[in-house]
Design a protein around this motif. Structure first.
Motif, PDB file in Angstrom:
ATOM      1  N   TYR A   1       0.722  -1.168  -0.173  1.00 30.13           N
ATOM      2  CA  TYR A   1      -0.020  -0.017   0.094  1.00 30.13           C
ATOM      3  C   TYR A   1       0.947   1.164   0.027  1.00 30.13           C
ATOM      4  O   TYR A   1       0.767   2.074  -0.733  1.00 30.13           O
ATOM      5  N   ARG A   2       1.914   1.251   0.882  1.00 28.75           N
ATOM      6  CA  ARG A   2       3.062   2.476   0.858  1.00 28.75           C
ATOM      7  C   ARG A   2       3.613   2.721  -0.388  1.00 28.75           C
ATOM      8  O   ARG A   2       3.480   3.922  -0.960  1.00 28.75           O
ATOM      9  N   ASP A   3       3.951   1.508  -1.002  1.00 32.04           N
ATOM     10  CA  ASP A   3       4.625   1.827  -2.454  1.00 32.04           C
ATOM     11  C   ASP A   3       3.696   2.293  -3.227  1.00 32.04           C
ATOM     12  O   ASP A   3       3.976   3.314  -4.374  1.00 32.04           O
ATOM     13  N   LYS A   4       2.244   1.938  -3.384  1.00 34.48           N
ATOM     14  CA  LYS A   4       1.372   2.630  -4.224  1.00 34.48           C
ATOM     15  C   LYS A   4       0.985   3.982  -3.875  1.00 34.48           C
ATOM     16  O   LYS A   4       0.826   4.717  -4.710  1.00 34.48           O
ATOM     17  N   LEU A   5       0.963   4.157  -2.588  1.00 32.83           N
ATOM     18  CA  LEU A   5       0.841   5.769  -2.157  1.00 32.83           C
ATOM     19  C   LEU A   5       1.649   6.589  -2.667  1.00 32.83           C
ATOM     20  O   LEU A   5       1.724   7.660  -3.293  1.00 32.83           O
TER      21      LEU A   5
ATOM     22  N   LEU B   1       1.480   9.650  -5.259  1.00 27.66           N
ATOM     23  CA  LEU B   1       2.056  11.049  -4.877  1.00 27.66           C
ATOM     24  C   LEU B   1       3.016  11.469  -5.725  1.00 27.66           C
ATOM     25  O   LEU B   1       3.093  12.790  -6.152  1.00 27.66           O
ATOM     26  N   GLY B   2       3.873  10.700  -6.065  1.00 24.06           N
ATOM     27  CA  GLY B   2       5.066  11.091  -7.194  1.00 24.06           C
ATOM     28  C   GLY B   2       4.667  11.647  -8.481  1.00 24.06           C
ATOM     29  O   GLY B   2       4.858  12.574  -9.016  1.00 24.06           O
ATOM     30  N   GLY B   3       3.428  11.198  -8.836  1.00 22.10           N
ATOM     31  CA  GLY B   3       2.610  11.498 -10.138  1.00 22.10           C
ATOM     32  C   GLY B   3       2.003  12.786  -9.909  1.00 22.10           C
ATOM     33  O   GLY B   3       1.936  13.542 -10.846  1.00 22.10           O
ATOM     34  N   VAL B   4       1.359  12.762  -8.609  1.00 27.51           N
ATOM     35  CA  VAL B   4       0.504  14.139  -8.600  1.00 27.51           C
ATOM     36  C   VAL B   4       1.640  15.335  -8.394  1.00 27.51           C
ATOM     37  O   VAL B   4       1.321  16.206  -8.981  1.00 27.51           O
ATOM     38  N   TRP B   5       2.639  15.214  -8.068  1.00 27.55           N
ATOM     39  CA  TRP B   5       3.602  16.221  -7.629  1.00 27.55           C
ATOM     40  C   TRP B   5       4.671  16.518  -8.742  1.00 27.55           C
ATOM     41  O   TRP B   5       5.733  17.248  -8.624  1.00 27.55           O
ATOM     42  N   LYS B   6       4.499  15.707  -9.652  1.00 28.51           N
ATOM     43  CA  LYS B   6       5.784  15.429 -10.563  1.00 28.51           C
ATOM     44  C   LYS B   6       5.515  16.774 -11.299  1.00 28.51           C
ATOM     45  O   LYS B   6       4.348  17.149 -11.990  1.00 28.51           O
ATOM     46  N   PRO B   7       6.562  17.533 -11.517  1.00 30.61           N
ATOM     47  CA  PRO B   7       6.406  18.930 -12.394  1.00 30.61           C
ATOM     48  C   PRO B   7       6.140  18.710 -13.834  1.00 30.61           C
ATOM     49  O   PRO B   7       6.601  17.889 -14.394  1.00 30.61           O
TER      50      PRO B   7
END
Length: 228
Positions: free
Chosen positions: A213-217, A221-227
């Motif tokens: 679950y942590r890896d997926k989150l 999150l990395g996709g959301v905050w990716k510039p």
């Protein structure tokens, strides 16, 4: 799992219904002979009955083992969960285990239980166990605890060879709660070892699940905050 054998002893499926005892009907020697002939003509697994000249008959019964708690055996079984203590092993017997016994019409329920335990090299006190008969009628399952003095082969003969009409089940006594004081110290120590092992197994499963679950989150999150 441990919670399976630590639950209340005697808990059965919702479709299990306690059936009133049927009166014992005594058969004459001629009636027994006719019953055995009819029984053998209906047998499909070659487990026939034999009538001796003294009126005693022999045959086979199959007993399903439905044990909630581990049994203590003298040697290490080849399958199942176990924990060792000297020359004894606490072993969780699978519920689909069925044992076939060759017995006589004189053998009582208590003798059948003792023979079953001996066949499995079980060192537990036979008084911990009870033999039940299970019948199917009108889409409902009826179970009834047999008294120590009843004769299983007679019940098998009267019911016929079909297990849908009658089957035998070995269970622990229905005491309402697990009677821990009935177990020996080595048995209790083995139960604790099994409990520790299953607790560790469940902890590892939970850790892996939450790590996933942590890896997926983190990936989300990395996709959301990716510039952009």
């Amino acid at each position: 799992m441990v919670r399976g054998w630590a639950r209340q002893a005697g808990t059965s499926s919702p479709r299990d219904v306690q059936k009133e005892r049927e009166p014992h009907v005594y058969l004459s020697k001629e009636e027994v002979k006719e019953k055995i002939q009819s029984y053998n003509s209906s047998v499909t697994d070659k487990l026939k009955m034999t009538l001796n000249s003294n009126g005693i008959y022999t045959g086979f019964i199959k007993v399903q083992m439905e044990l909630c708690r581990p049994i203590t055996v003298q040697s290490s079984p080849s399958q199942g969960r176990c924990a060792h203590s000297n020359n004894e092993t606490a072993f969780c017997l699978p519920n689909d285990c069925v044992n076939t016994l060759h017995i006589s019409s004189t053998n009582t329920v208590r003798e059948v239980i003792e023979a079953l335990l001996k066949k499995f090299f079980v060192t537990d006190n036979p008084a911990k166990f009870a033999l039940y008969k299970r019948c199917h009628k009108e889409d409902q399952v009826y179970t009834c605890k047999l008294s120590d003095r009843e004769h299983p082969l007679y019940l098998r003969l009267v019911a016929g060879p079909r297990t849908e009409m009658l089957s035998f089940v070995l269970r622990e006594h229905e005491t309402g709660e697990v009677m821990w004081e009935a177990f020996s110290l080595p048995e209790l120590q083995n139960f604790l070892r099994i409990l520790d092992k299953e607790e560790n197994e469940q902890l590892q499963i939970l850790k892996k699940r939450y790590a996933a679950y942590r890896d997926k989150l983190e990936e989300a999150l990395g996709g959301v905050w990716k510039p952009g």
